[in-house]
Design an enzyme around this catalytic site. Structure first.
Site, PDB file in Angstrom:
ATOM      1  N   HIS A  64      53.548  40.602  31.848  1.00 47.03           N
ATOM      2  CA  HIS A  64      52.978  41.731  32.570  1.00 47.03           C
ATOM      3  C   HIS A  64      53.912  42.926  32.568  1.00 47.03           C
ATOM      4  O   HIS A  64      53.469  44.071  32.575  1.00 47.03           O
ATOM      5  CB  HIS A  64      52.648  41.335  34.007  1.00 47.03           C
ATOM      6  CG  HIS A  64      52.093  42.465  34.816  1.00 47.03           C
ATOM      7  ND1 HIS A  64      52.807  43.119  35.790  1.00 47.03           N
ATOM      8  CD2 HIS A  64      50.892  43.077  34.765  1.00 47.03           C
ATOM      9  CE1 HIS A  64      52.079  44.079  36.305  1.00 47.03           C
ATOM     10  NE2 HIS A  64      50.907  44.084  35.720  1.00 47.03           N
ATOM     11  N   HIS A 119      42.106  37.534  34.162  1.00 47.78           N
ATOM     12  CA  HIS A 119      43.239  38.430  34.362  1.00 47.78           C
ATOM     13  C   HIS A 119      44.558  37.671  34.226  1.00 47.78           C
ATOM     14  O   HIS A 119      44.898  36.842  35.059  1.00 47.78           O
ATOM     15  CB  HIS A 119      43.132  39.056  35.750  1.00 47.78           C
ATOM     16  CG  HIS A 119      44.176  40.079  36.045  1.00 47.78           C
ATOM     17  ND1 HIS A 119      45.094  39.933  37.060  1.00 47.78           N
ATOM     18  CD2 HIS A 119      44.436  41.277  35.464  1.00 47.78           C
ATOM     19  CE1 HIS A 119      45.875  40.987  37.107  1.00 47.78           C
ATOM     20  NE2 HIS A 119      45.503  41.823  36.151  1.00 47.78           N
TER      21      HIS A 119
END
Length: 368
Positions: free
Chosen positions: A86, A44
């Site tokens: 992100h 991740h």
């Protein structure tokens, strides 16, 4: 993993790159494929539990820890280049605030219904983004990662692909890309639609069909439907709270809760190969914050022909169910092993994790 171990892994990865950069980047047919892992372990934002997220270093360490896929989140620059962040707001994960030449770029903007005050990727050219350096997004939880603040550039998609292909050679195995398109409806409105540039970039690098070690994921629906028209690459519908942002803007009342029903999952299967639910869809937490009992989500998704890859597993107490926390320090490591075992028992096909080495170890133990 202590910071000195992360640094050692990072040094090994970076030392290997000059020797592999010009090597043949294909993987031999007998090499381990990225999809051989059962379940898949998806790093991740890279090994973001150990290094600042979405940096080449974080991706490299994730690969050395044994992750099957690395996950870049993509945003667009002003001149239409794909970068790994992100969010398109840059203040939390870069040193943009320390650049006086960009002080006048700070502004307020409404992104996916939320009012933000900061610096946004769409206001910067690719060359300008390359002048920024990554910083740790959650320094209070991961203070060790802050020692590497300012050390790494913001990588482009092409740089990530080059890294992955180089490491495939040195590791002797295929490494997958698990790409998330961030705020696609927002970028669409700015004339910076992500779908075609992304598909074209992947095709230039040999990722062209459903057998390629690539997934593209999104919280939005229209984005995935557009991608399905452009490419046979595998797609994954992410599930959060409330509604997909594109459906909000279209005036469509469709919610993630509706999409999680058997009928909703069958509808998703018309355009996606898998689903990426928040962990609570698979095993919700009780009122006291402890881990509850599994739902039918995995079984219903499998019945619709969909893979299930829940997110996000993190080792620190702050992110764990109350019954699996250890001690009172929210940044200390809790019993993530127990959480992972509970989720693996539900039959999930993959998982997103900030500390890939933990999931790799548990998977290996299950296969003995």
């Amino acid at each position: 993993m202590p910071i000195h171990q992360a640094r050692a892994l990072l040094l090994s990865a970076l030392l290997a790159l000059p020797f592999t950069a010009y090597a043949e980047t294909s993987v031999t047919p007998t090499a381990k494929r990225a999809d051989d892992g059962k379940p898949l372990i998806i790093a991740h934002r890279g090994a973001s539990g150990y290094l600042p997220e979405h940096t080449l270093a974080a991706y490299a360490v994730a690969v050395l820890q044994g992750a099957d896929y690395v996950e870049p989140d993509l945003v667009m620059s002003k001149d239409g280049q794909l970068f790994a962040r992100h969010d398109n707001e840059l203040g939390l994960t870069t040193d943009v605030a320390r650049h006086p030449e960009f002080a006048d770029r700070k502004r307020k903007a409404r992104i996916d219904g939320v009012e933000l005050d900061g610096w946004f990727s769409e206001d910067f050219t690719a060359a300008e983004l390359k002048r920024l350096r990554a910083i740790e997004r959650i320094p209070d939880v991961r203070p060790g990662n802050t020692r590497l603040d300012g050390q790494f550039e913001i990588p482009t998609l092409q740089e990530i692909i080059d890294l992955v292909k180089a490491l495939q050679v040195s590791q002797g195995r295929e490494i997958g890309l698990y790409i998330e398109t961030k705020h696609p409806a927002h970028f669409q409105k700015l004339g910076l639609a992500m779908e075609k540039p992304l598909v074209e970039a992947l095709a230039r690098n040999g990722y062209r069909d459903a057998k390629a070690p690539v997934f593209i994921q999104s919280f939005e629906v229209s984005n995935l439907r557009a991608l399905r028209q452009l490419s046979p690459l595998r797609l994954l519908q992410l599930y959060g709270k409330g509604q997909p942002q594109d459906q909000v803007e279209l005036g469509n009342p469709l919610t993630y809760e509706q999409m999680a029903t058997p009928a909703g999952l069958k509808a998703v299967a018309a355009y996606a190969n898998g689903v990426g639910p928040d962990k609570g869809y698979v095993i919700p937490r009780k009122a006291d914050g402890s881990l509850g009992e599994p739902t039918r989500f995995v079984a219903d998704a499998h019945a619709a022909g969909l893979l299930v890859h829940p997110y996000t597993f993190r080792a620190e107490n702050q992110f764990l169910p109350t019954d699996l926390q250890r001690g009172s320090d929210p940044a200390a490591r809790g019993d993530i092993d127990a959480e992972l075992r509970a989720f693996l028992a539900t039959g999930i096909d993959g998982l997103f994790i900030d500390q890939p080495d933990i999931a790799v170890r548990l998977r290996a133990a299950r296969q003995r």
